[in-house]
Design a protein around this motif. Sequence first.
Motif, PDB file in Angstrom:
ATOM      1  N   ASP A   1      47.905  33.093  39.669  1.00 34.86           N
ATOM      2  CA  ASP A   1      46.943  31.981  39.664  1.00 34.86           C
ATOM      3  C   ASP A   1      47.053  31.154  40.948  1.00 34.86           C
ATOM      4  N   LEU A   2      48.260  30.935  41.425  1.00 35.95           N
ATOM      5  CA  LEU A   2      48.454  30.187  42.672  1.00 35.95           C
ATOM      6  C   LEU A   2      47.967  30.996  43.871  1.00 35.95           C
ATOM      7  N   TYR A   3      48.168  32.290  43.802  1.00 38.24           N
ATOM      8  CA  TYR A   3      47.686  33.174  44.873  1.00 38.24           C
ATOM      9  C   TYR A   3      46.163  33.137  44.945  1.00 38.24           C
ATOM     10  N   LYS A   4      45.501  33.228  43.780  1.00 38.31           N
ATOM     11  CA  LYS A   4      44.038  33.179  43.754  1.00 38.31           C
ATOM     12  C   LYS A   4      43.504  31.866  44.322  1.00 38.31           C
ATOM     13  N   ALA A   5      44.217  30.778  44.039  1.00 40.01           N
ATOM     14  CA  ALA A   5      43.795  29.463  44.530  1.00 40.01           C
ATOM     15  C   ALA A   5      44.121  29.275  46.006  1.00 40.01           C
TER      16      ALA A   5
ATOM     17  N   MET B   1      38.921  43.201  48.011  1.00 40.13           N
ATOM     18  CA  MET B   1      39.625  41.925  48.047  1.00 40.13           C
ATOM     19  C   MET B   1      38.669  40.749  48.072  1.00 40.13           C
ATOM     20  N   ASP B   2      37.459  40.940  48.590  1.00 40.30           N
ATOM     21  CA  ASP B   2      36.493  39.850  48.621  1.00 40.30           C
ATOM     22  C   ASP B   2      36.176  39.362  47.216  1.00 40.30           C
ATOM     23  N   SER B   3      36.140  40.301  46.272  1.00 41.53           N
ATOM     24  CA  SER B   3      35.819  39.917  44.902  1.00 41.53           C
ATOM     25  C   SER B   3      36.964  39.164  44.263  1.00 41.53           C
ATOM     26  N   VAL B   4      38.196  39.504  44.673  1.00 44.99           N
ATOM     27  CA  VAL B   4      39.356  38.772  44.173  1.00 44.99           C
ATOM     28  C   VAL B   4      39.332  37.350  44.700  1.00 44.99           C
ATOM     29  N   GLN B   5      39.051  37.233  46.003  1.00 47.28           N
ATOM     30  CA  GLN B   5      39.051  35.905  46.607  1.00 47.28           C
ATOM     31  C   GLN B   5      37.912  35.046  46.048  1.00 47.28           C
ATOM     32  N   ALA B   6      36.811  35.708  45.643  1.00 49.71           N
ATOM     33  CA  ALA B   6      35.691  34.950  45.093  1.00 49.71           C
ATOM     34  C   ALA B   6      36.056  34.293  43.774  1.00 49.71           C
ATOM     35  N   GLU B   7      37.065  34.887  43.079  1.00 47.00           N
ATOM     36  CA  GLU B   7      37.488  34.321  41.814  1.00 47.00           C
ATOM     37  C   GLU B   7      38.416  33.144  41.993  1.00 47.00           C
ATOM     38  N   ALA B   8      38.875  32.902  43.231  1.00 48.34           N
ATOM     39  CA  ALA B   8      39.883  31.874  43.485  1.00 48.34           C
ATOM     40  C   ALA B   8      39.332  30.483  43.190  1.00 48.34           C
ATOM     41  N   VAL B   9      40.227  29.627  42.700  1.00 50.40           N
ATOM     42  CA  VAL B   9      39.868  28.238  42.466  1.00 50.40           C
ATOM     43  C   VAL B   9      39.749  27.563  43.822  1.00 50.40           C
ATOM     44  N   PRO B  10      38.692  26.810  44.091  1.00 48.47           N
ATOM     45  CA  PRO B  10      38.539  26.151  45.386  1.00 48.47           C
ATOM     46  C   PRO B  10      39.726  25.247  45.688  1.00 48.47           C
ATOM     47  N   ALA B  11      40.276  25.371  46.907  1.00 45.36           N
ATOM     48  CA  ALA B  11      41.441  24.554  47.288  1.00 45.36           C
ATOM     49  C   ALA B  11      40.973  23.161  47.705  1.00 45.36           C
ATOM     50  N   GLY B  12      41.914  22.196  47.587  1.00 51.45           N
ATOM     51  CA  GLY B  12      41.572  20.864  48.039  1.00 51.45           C
ATOM     52  C   GLY B  12      42.135  19.821  47.103  1.00 51.45           C
TER      53      GLY B  12
ATOM     54  N   MET C   1      51.246  44.915  42.337  1.00 52.47           N
ATOM     55  CA  MET C   1      50.194  44.946  43.347  1.00 52.47           C
ATOM     56  C   MET C   1      48.838  45.252  42.728  1.00 52.47           C
ATOM     57  N   SER C   2      48.811  45.999  41.622  1.00 52.01           N
ATOM     58  CA  SER C   2      47.537  46.307  40.982  1.00 52.01           C
ATOM     59  C   SER C   2      46.857  45.043  40.479  1.00 52.01           C
ATOM     60  N   VAL C   3      47.639  44.015  40.162  1.00 52.29           N
ATOM     61  CA  VAL C   3      47.078  42.730  39.753  1.00 52.29           C
ATOM     62  C   VAL C   3      46.493  42.013  40.964  1.00 52.29           C
ATOM     63  N   PHE C   4      47.258  41.954  42.035  1.00 51.77           N
ATOM     64  CA  PHE C   4      46.853  41.196  43.212  1.00 51.77           C
ATOM     65  C   PHE C   4      45.716  41.869  43.982  1.00 51.77           C
ATOM     66  N   GLN C   5      45.533  43.166  43.750  1.00 56.34           N
ATOM     67  CA  GLN C   5      44.418  43.869  44.371  1.00 56.34           C
ATOM     68  C   GLN C   5      43.189  43.901  43.465  1.00 56.34           C
ATOM     69  N   GLY C   6      43.259  43.159  42.360  1.00 60.55           N
ATOM     70  CA  GLY C   6      42.114  43.039  41.483  1.00 60.55           C
ATOM     71  C   GLY C   6      41.846  44.248  40.620  1.00 60.55           C
ATOM     72  N   GLN C   7      42.821  45.148  40.473  1.00 62.51           N
ATOM     73  CA  GLN C   7      42.615  46.362  39.695  1.00 62.51           C
ATOM     74  C   GLN C   7      42.816  46.143  38.196  1.00 62.51           C
ATOM     75  N   LYS C   8      43.732  45.251  37.840  1.00 60.96           N
ATOM     76  CA  LYS C   8      44.046  45.025  36.432  1.00 60.96           C
ATOM     77  C   LYS C   8      44.380  43.557  36.194  1.00 60.96           C
ATOM     78  N   SER C   9      44.200  43.129  34.957  1.00 53.59           N
ATOM     79  CA  SER C   9      44.706  41.817  34.556  1.00 53.59           C
ATOM     80  C   SER C   9      46.216  41.905  34.426  1.00 53.59           C
ATOM     81  N   VAL C  10      46.874  40.747  34.399  1.00 54.24           N
ATOM     82  CA  VAL C  10      48.327  40.739  34.250  1.00 54.24           C
ATOM     83  C   VAL C  10      48.728  41.444  32.965  1.00 54.24           C
ATOM     84  N   LYS C  11      48.052  41.119  31.878  1.00 52.13           N
ATOM     85  CA  LYS C  11      48.398  41.701  30.577  1.00 52.13           C
ATOM     86  C   LYS C  11      48.261  43.213  30.589  1.00 52.13           C
ATOM     87  N   GLN C  12      47.146  43.726  31.145  1.00 48.98           N
ATOM     88  CA  GLN C  12      46.917  45.165  31.182  1.00 48.98           C
ATOM     89  C   GLN C  12      47.917  45.864  32.087  1.00 48.98           C
ATOM     90  N   ALA C  13      48.223  45.252  33.220  1.00 51.04           N
ATOM     91  CA  ALA C  13      49.178  45.858  34.154  1.00 51.04           C
ATOM     92  C   ALA C  13      50.560  45.990  33.516  1.00 51.04           C
TER      93      ALA C  13
END
Length: 506
Positions: free
Chosen positions: A262-266, A495-506, A446-458
């Motif tokens: 979650d912190l990585y996505k943000a 990876m663009d789709s993963v980053q699009a899911e990120a919570v806006p920083a600020g 890495m499969s989670v961070f590359q957007g391949q699976k959710s944490v639970k599924q991985a």
Amino acid sequence: MLIGLALSLLFPLLAACSTKKDLNDPANRRTLKIGTLYGSKQDETWFRQQFTDMFELTHEGIDIEVVPAIDWSEQQFEPQDKNGRQKQPDPLEKAKAIMTGSNPVDVMIFDMNMLSTFANENLLKPLDPMLKEDKIDTAEFVPSVIDAIRDAGNNNIYALTPTFMPTALYYNKKIFQDTGVTLPADGMTWDDVFNKAKQLTKGSGKDAIFGFSFNQWGGSGENFWDIQNYVAPLELKIFDDKAEKMLVNSPQWEKAWSTIYDLYKAHVFPRQQDMNVDQPMTDRAQYNPFQGQLFLNGRVAMTLGDYGMINQIQQFNDNADKLKMKKLDWDVVTMPVHATVPGVGGSYSFNSLAGINSKAQNQDDAWEFVKFMNGKEWAKFKSRSTYEMPSRTEFIKEREGMHYNVKAFTQLKPAPWMGSSLNDQKLYRERPNLNMMQQLVNNAYMSVFQGQKSVKQALQDLETKGNDVLQKIKLNPDGPLEGVFDDVYGPAKPMDSVQAEAVPAG
């Protein structure tokens, strides 16, 4: 009777003086054999400079013989298999060999990973009686260092170390002041640190400020090795004590992975591509040896670092004007802790543990060496090290001309490293193929961070895949295994789709 009593008291004193004098008597020469895990005749000079020269200078009757358990100069000529790989020797077994052979070493210098095994297999002589007899007070050493040594030795001291390498949390004062976030303090929890990190994260591109990094190089949190310091105090295990069943599909593991992801996505952590955002592209651009070290460049608010990181900070600040960069206004606090495990955090590296072989043929000189190596005279000189911290508290101080919270490095008890237990070490020795499990876990992570699976599924997939691999390793502990790292995590999401899911920083 009076004369007899007087003589009976005098003779032990004379004997003691004679024994002490013999230690320095060139006419009474002895050889002290000191074992080390790695070495060769080619680099023996370095080892002697680090460990034995001062002792030999002050003990003229003792000659030092250095005995490496693994000789690099011989190892490089070992035959290779059909894949061009050399079979790597087991350091523990090699160390045991020079301690139990027909001509055993007297002193063994080793690292923390081996202390429990040496102690439990009675390969080392307990030092507690000798410490007591020579009135050496262990309270003069960093308590957490002594505690770690006692824990590994079943509440006994089997070795001592003059130096150690602790870790702490470094932070940039200016970033905190600019954002109005309260400065870090000793004893913070991981939740405290991550909450501050989210408040500090802002901007984008070359102006981006990241709240936290697990390392000073960037790419933080992107592979499983990065979060070892985070999960270590929780003592989570990948598989059970028999190495037959995976334990990763649990609420504790899921929470740990989810927290970091979650912190990585943000974008609270810097990613690998963030390291080179402002990389000079022309030949005429001034070379910056600190390029990519985002904490030093004022782009990361908090980072984990060892004691030696102070060297880089000092070098950076001394040359900041030449690089036309702002000096770093920094300080340091204790490693973050988990609320469920207070007082435990971070890691200590012990690379200079010295113990007496229980089969030593020269135990008196061996104790004299261990005592000298961990004495005040030695500590005075070793305190000048810019990479390791002295174990004697009397000699721990700030670097000259610098002011920082030096106590932050010594307040916490070090967390046990994953796979360092006596049982785990035994399993890895008996089944070398278990080393594959770390890579298997990293692939799932890495499969989670590359957007391949959710944490639970991985974690579910890792449990299934891991159980199968563990059974194969049980049947084939050290031979070749096929298909272990076949990709079972599905196609990668851009990876663009993963980053699009990120919570806006600020």
